[in-house]
Design a protein around this motif. Structure first.
Motif, mmCIF file in Angstrom:
data_model
loop_
_atom_site.group_PDB
_atom_site.id
_atom_site.type_symbol
_atom_site.label_atom_id
_atom_site.label_comp_id
_atom_site.label_asym_id
_atom_site.label_seq_id
_atom_site.Cartn_x
_atom_site.Cartn_y
_atom_site.Cartn_z
ATOM 1 N N THR A 106 26.822 38.922 40.582
ATOM 2 C CA THR A 106 27.512 39.601 41.683
ATOM 3 C C THR A 106 27.453 38.700 42.909
ATOM 4 O O THR A 106 26.611 37.794 42.997
ATOM 5 N N LEU A 107 28.338 38.957 43.864
ATOM 6 C CA LEU A 107 28.373 38.194 45.118
ATOM 7 C C LEU A 107 28.472 39.195 46.263
ATOM 8 O O LEU A 107 29.561 39.646 46.601
ATOM 9 N N ALA A 108 27.337 39.577 46.819
ATOM 10 C CA ALA A 108 27.365 40.581 47.887
ATOM 11 C C ALA A 108 28.005 40.060 49.154
ATOM 12 O O ALA A 108 28.394 40.826 50.029
ATOM 13 N N ALA A 109 28.159 38.736 49.299
ATOM 14 C CA ALA A 109 28.789 38.194 50.512
ATOM 15 C C ALA A 109 30.240 38.586 50.600
ATOM 16 O O ALA A 109 30.830 38.603 51.671
ATOM 17 N N GLU A 110 30.857 38.888 49.426
ATOM 18 C CA GLU A 110 32.273 39.325 49.454
ATOM 19 C C GLU A 110 32.339 40.766 49.907
ATOM 20 O O GLU A 110 31.865 41.661 49.240
ATOM 21 N N ASP A 111 32.885 40.986 51.125
ATOM 22 C CA ASP A 111 32.973 42.318 51.704
ATOM 23 C C ASP A 111 34.313 42.939 51.321
ATOM 24 O O ASP A 111 35.138 43.244 52.160
ATOM 25 N N GLY A 112 34.537 43.158 50.044
ATOM 26 C CA GLY A 112 35.804 43.700 49.557
ATOM 27 C C GLY A 112 36.622 42.592 48.948
ATOM 28 O O GLY A 112 36.489 41.422 49.279
#
Length: 865
Positions: free
Chosen positions: A854-860
């Motif tokens: 997963t990549l939590a830095a992607e905000d949508g």
């Protein structure tokens, strides 16, 4: 005669209808055939156009293959863009022909197959040159598809031409039939018109004779109505007066000149005897319902002078021999005083009976001996007896002991002494039903006299439900009291002036006062300043304005014990209304321990923040040290490597085999050490360099990675699968490119299957918890994008799931599966964690591996499939 005339008219109309039907039928058939002819022409033209479009597409493809010039693709693109619309139009033209629909479906499928072949050769020409495309062309697969398309189109065109010939013949046949039917029908209609005219002449002569007879009968009818003693009014079919006899004229005080032609309600106004409101017009009611009706009770006629005349009436329809309503006859009878009195008594008795029949309570009448004389339906339902079973029986039948044995003596004593026990009042007693069960009931008895006869009326009501409600209320009050007494929190109730009305044991323990010391005191006794001085003003302001500060809410305040000490407490106040009184209930909890815990937690939080800061500083220093150390180690290592090369080149012939082998080993070790230092530098750089977060199309990233690995993919013959487009997200493009390159290159290396494949995909899943994948996570607070790189390679045993991410950790010998330093997955993990995400592995040993992250830095995200 009327039947003959009607039959003649019907026959004429029937012939004309048949003629019209045939004409319409032939016209529709001719119109349909013409439409089919036009449709067939359009179909043939469209078939030729569509086949020409396919040829244009093939021509454009061949021009491009031969020249490589993009301009040759214009006919191809134009054909591809337009042919779908042609197929839609073909489907519309043959919507009713299943056989042709199947051929169009086959043609469209063959076109899709042909289009795939054309696109494949164009792609090969673009990517690999003419030779690659020509190899596909030389398979003759495209020519075979075109032959099949031509065969389908030829069959369809032949079918349509055959249909066109049949429809042209049918059109000619329809014209001949229309002319023939018109000639026959016109001749028959003229003959019927002549016969109909002769019959009408005979009918007119007969009608004059019948009208004379009717006039004579009408006169006799008028004389008969005039001689009736009651008022008679006749109206036409719309309710206007056409006749009224002498009695009706006298009652209404209106002559024929004033009445005839007027609506009934003007000539004969009927009102309610008591309210003088107009009642429903009986003539209108008859005309509406088509049957005889009577006036409602208490009806009266309002004469012209305003005199009110009580009446009774009936109204009936006047019909002809076919049952049609021609009008209404209204017969009115004036009521005498005696008849009015009888009617009032009947009305009173009907009202009384209606009350008894619909009453909810049981009503029973008995004579002075206790014998039942009547019982209403509610009484039958209450006791389970029918009225026939009760009337004539002693009422004690409905009483259990001791009332059953005492009842006769009670009535005898009342007749002798006049002493009452229940008559004229009500009380609770017990009743007995037919099945022997008993129930509590409220009984009220009244006495009445009819002439010399003395009777008693009892009204009984089942109060079982009321008793249950009282019992439940008592139980609820007991439970509430138990909760109040056992509650851990202090509970205090006060009136709207602040006076304490109750306090539970927890309140006594909390404040140090007994209940006797607090009840009757102002609750501000339990408050230190400034609450003590403000409380009375707050309550007064609330009573005057309704503005709340704490009622209905909760907040932290300070309480005061009997010994004067204060403590923090949580106070919640609710408002209660009881019988018009306003009370306030306060729930108090000592939060001294919680405040101490909060202070301790605050201390721990500050200490943790301090340690985190130190840890971050330490990690930064460690990264910087690793970078500097790695950078400085390269220089002496490069010298060792170079001198090993010099020794081999200059003194290799002077050394024995073992010496040369050791120098080669020394050179290999320096190269491996150099690779390890580079990996360490790359690892430290990941932690030191800030991420450049921006919108990134992962499809572009994937194209770049696959292009850089093209040679490896071709050599290993690996098939790459991408089920759907990847999304556009916010991330560091360079670092995420490293992630995909590392994972895909590992999937290429660690695969020993004959048919190798790699699948790159993504989906949306519940956010995983640490130590778990999304599928096994018990907590799913939100949804996240999960990216996967999956292969059918050698797989990884579960015991190595964690260790493969450790730096310099390899599961195989350095010379197996292409070698490596064992730092790739470590860097991948660090990049993903710097993006705020997680990476985990799912694998079956010997079958394949899936790396998911997963990549939590992607905000949508947006886009993708």
């Amino acid at each position: 005669m009327r039947t003959i005339l009607g039959l003649g008219f019907v026959l004429t109309v029937f012939v004309l209808l048949i003629n019209a039907s045939l004409a319409i039928r032939n016209t529709y058939r001719l119109r349909d055939n013409n439409r089919y002819v036009l449709q067939t022409d359009a179909m043939l033209a469209l078939l030729e156009k569509t086949l020409s479009t396919v040829k244009d597409a093939e021509t454009g493809q061949r021009g491009y293959l031969l020249t490589g010039a993009e301009s040759y693709l214009e006919p191809f693109r134009t054909a591809v863009a337009s042919i779908d619309d042609d197929f839609v139009r073909l489907g519309a033209l043959i919507s009713g022909n299943r056989e042709q629909q199947e051929r169009v479906a086959l043609w469209e499928a063959k076109w899709r197959e042909k289009l795939a072949e054309l696109n494949e050769t164009i792609r090969l020409r673009k990517e690999f040159g003419l030779a690659a495309a020509v190899r596909v062309v030389l398979t003759n697969r495209g020519q075979a598809i075109m032959d099949e398309i031509r065969s389908v189109v030829d069959t369809m065109m032949a079918t349509e031409r055959n249909a066109l010939g049949r429809r042209m013949a049918q059109s000619a046949e329809s014209v001949d039939r229309a002319i023939a039917s018109l000639v026959i029908a016109t001749s028959v209609a003229l003959l019927l018109v002549v016969l109909f005219y002769m019959a009408v002449l005979r009918h007119l002569a007969s009608r004059q004779k019948n009208e004379q007879i009717i006039q004579e009968q009408l006169e006799r009818w008028r004389v008969t109505l005039a001689s009736i003693a009651d008022a008679v009014v006749v109206t036409d079919h719309v309710g206007h007066v056409t006749f009224l006899n002498a009695v009706a004229q006298a009652l209404t005080e209106r002559g024929p000149d004033e009445a005839l032609g007027q609506p009934l309600e003007v000539v004969f106004p009927i009102v309610n005897e008591s309210t003088l409101e107009p009642v429903e017009n009986p003539v209108a009611k008859v005309l509406q319902q088509g049957r005889a009706v009577g006036l409602a009770n208490h009806s009266a006629l309002m004469s012209r002078s305003g005199r009110l005349i009580p009446i009774d009436d009936s109204a009936a329809p006047i019909r002809d021999e076919r049952g049609n309503t021609l009008g209404v006859v209204l017969v009115v009878h004036e009521l005498t005083e005696s008849k009015q009195a009888i009617r009032r008594l009947e009305d009173s008795e009907a009202r009384t009976r209606a009350i008894l029949e619909t009453a909810v309570d049981a009503i029973i009448t008995i004579d002075e001996r206790g014998t039942v004389e009547s019982v209403n339906p509610a009484g039958e339902r209450l006791f389970g007896y029918s009225a026939a079973e009760l009337v004539g029986q002693n009422v004690k039948l409905l009483m259990p002991e001791p009332y059953h044995g005492e009842h006769d003596g009670y009535l005898a004593n009342y007749r002798t002494t006049g002493q009452r026990k229940i008559i004229g009042s009500g009380r609770e007693v017990v009743g007995r039903r037919k099945d022997g069960t008993t129930f509590p009931m409220h009984l009220a008895v009244s006495e009445l006299r009819l002439g010399k006869q003395r009777m008693f009326t009892g009204i009984a009501r089942d109060i079982s439900e009321l008793r249950d409600v009282i019992r439940r209320l008592e139980e609820s009050e007991a439970r509430t009291r138990a909760i109040f007494e056992a509650a851990v929190d202090a509970l205090i109730t006060i009136d709207e002036c602040g006076t304490v009305e109750s306090v539970n044991p927890a309140g006594e323990r909390l404040f140090g006062y007994s209940a006797a010391e607090l009840v009757g005191q102002n609750v501000k006794l339990l408050m230190p300043e400034p609450y003590h001085g403000e409380h009375d003003g707050y309550l007064a302001n609330y009573r005057a304005t309704g503005k709340r500060k704490i009622i209905g809410l909760g907040r932290e305040v300070v309480g005061r014990r009997k010994d004067g000490s204060t403590f923090p407490m949580e106070l919640a106040v609710s408002e209660v209304r009881l019988a018009g009184r306003r009370l306030f209930a306060g729930s108090v909890r000592d939060i001294t321990a919680r405040k101490q815990d909060e202070e301790q937690l605050r201390f721990y939080a500050e200490e943790l923040q301090h340690r985190n800061t130190e840890l971050l500083r330490s990690n930064q220093e460690l990264d910087e040290f690793a970078y500097i150390a790695s950078h400085d180690l390269k220089e002496p290592l490069r010298g060792i490597h170079n001198y090993a090369n010099f020794l081999i080149e200059d003194y290799g012939d002077k050394l024995d085999e073992d010496g040369r082998a050791k120098l080669v080993t020394l050179k290999d070790l320096t190269q491996r050490m150099y690779a390890l230092i580079d990996s360490l530098l790359e690892f430290s750089r990941v932690g030191r360099v800030d991420l450049a977060i921006r919108e990134t199309d992962l499809n572009e990233v994937l194209v770049e990675v696959l292009d850089s690995l093209r040679i490896s993919l071709q050599e290993q013959e690996v098939q790459v699968r991408i089920p759907k487009l990847l999304p556009t997200i916010r991330c560091d493009r360079v670092r995420i490119t490293e992630v995909f390159r590392n994972l895909i290159s590992n999937a290429i290396k660690y695969n020993n299957k004959v048919e190798k494949w790699i699948e790159i995909g993504w989906d949306t899943r519940p956010e995983p918890q640490p130590g778990q994948s999304p599928e096994t996570s018990p907590i799913t607070p939100s949804m996240v994008s999960v990216f996967t790189v999956r292969d059918n390679g050698i797989g990884i045993q579960e015991k190595h799931y964690e260790s493969i991410f450790r730096i310099f950790k390899r599961l195989h010998a350095r010379d197996k599966f292409g070698g490596g330093t064992g730092v790739g997955l470590t860097i991948v993990k660090k990049i993903i964690e710097r993006h705020g995400g997680r990476i985990w592995v799912e694998s079956t040993h010997g079958e394949g591996t899936t790396f998911a992250f997963t990549l939590a830095a992607e905000d949508g995200h947006h886009g993708g499939g």
